[in-house]
Design a protein around this motif. Structure first.
Motif, short mmCIF file in Angstrom:
data_model
loop_
_atom_site.label_atom_id
_atom_site.label_comp_id
_atom_site.label_asym_id
_atom_site.label_seq_id
_atom_site.Cartn_x
_atom_site.Cartn_y
_atom_site.Cartn_z
N VAL A 1 25.54 -50.74 31.24
CA VAL A 1 25.26 -52.07 31.78
C VAL A 1 25.63 -52.06 33.26
N THR A 2 24.72 -52.50 34.12
CA THR A 2 25.01 -52.53 35.56
C THR A 2 24.85 -53.95 36.10
N VAL A 3 25.44 -54.17 37.27
CA VAL A 3 25.37 -55.50 37.89
C VAL A 3 24.50 -55.38 39.14
N ASP A 4 23.22 -55.08 38.94
CA ASP A 4 22.29 -55.00 40.05
C ASP A 4 20.88 -54.91 39.50
N VAL A 5 20.17 -56.01 39.54
CA VAL A 5 18.83 -56.02 38.98
C VAL A 5 17.81 -55.38 39.90
N GLN B 1 17.93 -52.36 41.15
CA GLN B 1 17.84 -50.91 40.99
C GLN B 1 17.43 -50.57 39.56
N THR B 2 16.62 -49.52 39.42
CA THR B 2 16.20 -49.07 38.09
C THR B 2 17.08 -47.94 37.58
N SER B 3 17.91 -47.39 38.46
CA SER B 3 18.86 -46.36 38.04
C SER B 3 20.16 -46.59 38.76
N SER B 4 21.22 -45.93 38.30
CA SER B 4 22.53 -46.15 38.90
C SER B 4 23.29 -44.84 38.91
N THR B 5 24.05 -44.62 39.98
CA THR B 5 24.90 -43.44 40.08
C THR B 5 26.35 -43.90 40.08
N TRP B 6 27.11 -43.40 39.12
CA TRP B 6 28.54 -43.71 39.04
C TRP B 6 29.31 -42.49 39.53
N ARG B 7 30.18 -42.70 40.51
CA ARG B 7 30.96 -41.60 41.07
C ARG B 7 32.38 -41.61 40.50
N PHE B 8 32.79 -40.49 39.97
CA PHE B 8 34.13 -40.30 39.45
C PHE B 8 34.86 -39.27 40.31
N ARG B 9 36.13 -39.04 39.99
CA ARG B 9 36.94 -38.06 40.73
C ARG B 9 37.55 -37.10 39.72
N LEU C 1 22.68 -42.50 35.87
CA LEU C 1 22.44 -43.21 34.62
C LEU C 1 21.23 -44.13 34.72
N GLN C 2 20.57 -44.34 33.60
CA GLN C 2 19.50 -45.32 33.51
C GLN C 2 20.05 -46.54 32.79
N PRO C 3 20.19 -47.69 33.47
CA PRO C 3 20.78 -48.85 32.81
C PRO C 3 19.96 -49.32 31.61
N ARG C 4 20.65 -49.61 30.53
CA ARG C 4 19.98 -50.26 29.40
C ARG C 4 19.82 -51.75 29.69
N LEU C 5 20.78 -52.28 30.45
CA LEU C 5 20.73 -53.69 30.82
C LEU C 5 21.28 -53.84 32.24
N ALA C 6 20.55 -54.55 33.08
CA ALA C 6 21.02 -54.88 34.42
C ALA C 6 21.16 -56.40 34.50
N VAL C 7 22.29 -56.87 35.01
CA VAL C 7 22.56 -58.30 35.08
C VAL C 7 22.95 -58.66 36.51
N GLY D 1 26.44 -51.71 26.03
CA GLY D 1 26.63 -50.46 26.73
C GLY D 1 27.96 -50.39 27.44
N VAL D 2 28.18 -49.29 28.14
CA VAL D 2 29.38 -49.10 28.95
C VAL D 2 29.20 -49.85 30.27
N ALA D 3 30.23 -50.51 30.72
CA ALA D 3 30.19 -51.21 32.00
C ALA D 3 31.23 -50.61 32.93
N ARG D 4 30.98 -50.72 34.22
CA ARG D 4 31.92 -50.23 35.22
C ARG D 4 32.20 -51.36 36.21
N LEU D 5 33.44 -51.81 36.20
CA LEU D 5 33.79 -53.00 36.97
C LEU D 5 35.19 -52.86 37.54
N MET D 6 35.54 -53.77 38.46
CA MET D 6 36.91 -53.81 38.96
C MET D 6 37.83 -54.24 37.82
N HIS D 7 39.05 -53.71 37.84
CA HIS D 7 39.99 -53.93 36.75
C HIS D 7 40.23 -55.42 36.49
#
Length: 305
Positions: free
Chosen positions: A190-194, A196-204, A216-222, A237-243
């Motif tokens: 799940v992403t917070v940006d309608v 974009q059709t795809s999203s890149t999540w950066r980890f360390r 990633l290809q969002p299943r749902l964009a809000v 789905g999995v979401a990525r947000l501020m704590h």
């Protein structure tokens, strides 16, 4: 002619980008505004603006005069604040901006306490998920998440905030808990940006510190973080947000953080204001009042999940 008024009008025209937009912002007739600018140019004996049907462009003389006009108007504003007692008594309007959800959950309670303690100060709280320009938008202080590239700003650190990935216990039970970022490719997200059709999540990477990108290809964009939290809680789905945006759902067991070892460096949270010489007492009082309370609030978020 009123030279200060004409200067202020010129500044508004350049910021608005057109005479018609400036006239709407100033709530004056277009003909009046155009005449004021023409009269100013006639008084100076120099052309300040090149006007076309598409845009306005400052002449070389206009660029120089505009810079001087801004300084003069700032000095006049400071003199008026001094005369009104803002540097000797904490009073007047204080304009504060903060991210929408952080502002509602953590800044608003601090503002409410502050208003009770300082009855002669009035606050306008601007909540928006964009970085408002403090100088151009006449904002006194901002709560900002992230590193501050503008060296003209003075920042007071009040904590740091994690960027977390989370999913519902039901989704993790069905698909298993991911052990590394690449495992997210088998998860819906799940992403917070309608836009974009795809999203890149950066980890360390926990050992090397190297960036690990997952496309990633969002299943749902809000369009709102609240909707993303709700959708993740419903196992979309999995979401990525501020704590701070998910801590309530974590406390209630609706979501669980994942891939904590791969989280990027937490982002600093700061109280920010423009550097403009002596600080009005209303700003000094708010800074001294709010900083320790926001530190406590942010530390409370960090203690869970």
């Amino acid at each position: 002619m009123d030279r200060l008024e004409a200067m202020a009008m010129l500044v508004t025209v350049t910021e608005a980008g057109s005479l018609s937009a400036a006239a709407r912002a100033l709530q004056v007739p277009l003909a009046t505004l155009s005449r004021k600018i023409t009269d100013l140019e006639a008084r100076l004996g120099a052309r300040l603006l090149i006007r076309t049907t598409r845009k306005l462009t400052l002449t070389d003389a206009g660029v120089t005069y505009l810079a001087s006009a801004r300084r003069i108007l700032e000095q006049v504003e400071e003199a008026e604040r001094t005369a009104a007692g803002e540097f000797t008594v904490p009073k007047g309007e204080l304009v504060i901006t903060a991210p929408l959800m952080l502002g509602r959950l953590h800044v608003l309670p601090v503002v409410a306490e502050f208003l009770a303690a300082f009855p002669e100060i009035h606050v306008r709280l601007v909540l928006a998920d964009r970085n408002v320009n403090l100088v151009d938008d006449h904002v006194d202080m901002a709560v900002r998440i992230g590193r501050l590239p503008d060296s003209a700003m003075v920042a007071t650190a009040v904590g740091s905030m994690r960027l977390v990935s989370c999913a519902s216990p039901a989704l993790l039970a069905a698909l298993g808990e991911p052990l590394e970022p690449a495992d997210l490719l088998r998860f819906p997200c799940v992403t917070v940006d309608v836009l974009q059709t795809s999203s890149t999540w950066r980890f360390r990477h926990p050992e090397s510190g190297a960036a690990v990108d997952v496309h990633l290809q969002p299943r749902l964009a809000v369009t709102t973080t609240e909707a993303a939290v709700d959708a993740a809680g419903l196992s979309v789905g999995v979401a990525r947000l501020m704590h701070y945006q998910v801590v309530d759902a974590l406390q209630r067991g609706k979501l669980k953080t994942i891939l904590q070892a791969y989280e990027p460096e937490p982002s600093p949270v700061s109280l920010v204001h423009a550097s403009r010489g002596q600080m009005p007492l209303k700003m000094r009082r708010f800074l001294d009042f709010a900083a320790p309370r926001l530190r406590d609030a942010i530390a409370g978020v960090a203690s869970f999940g």
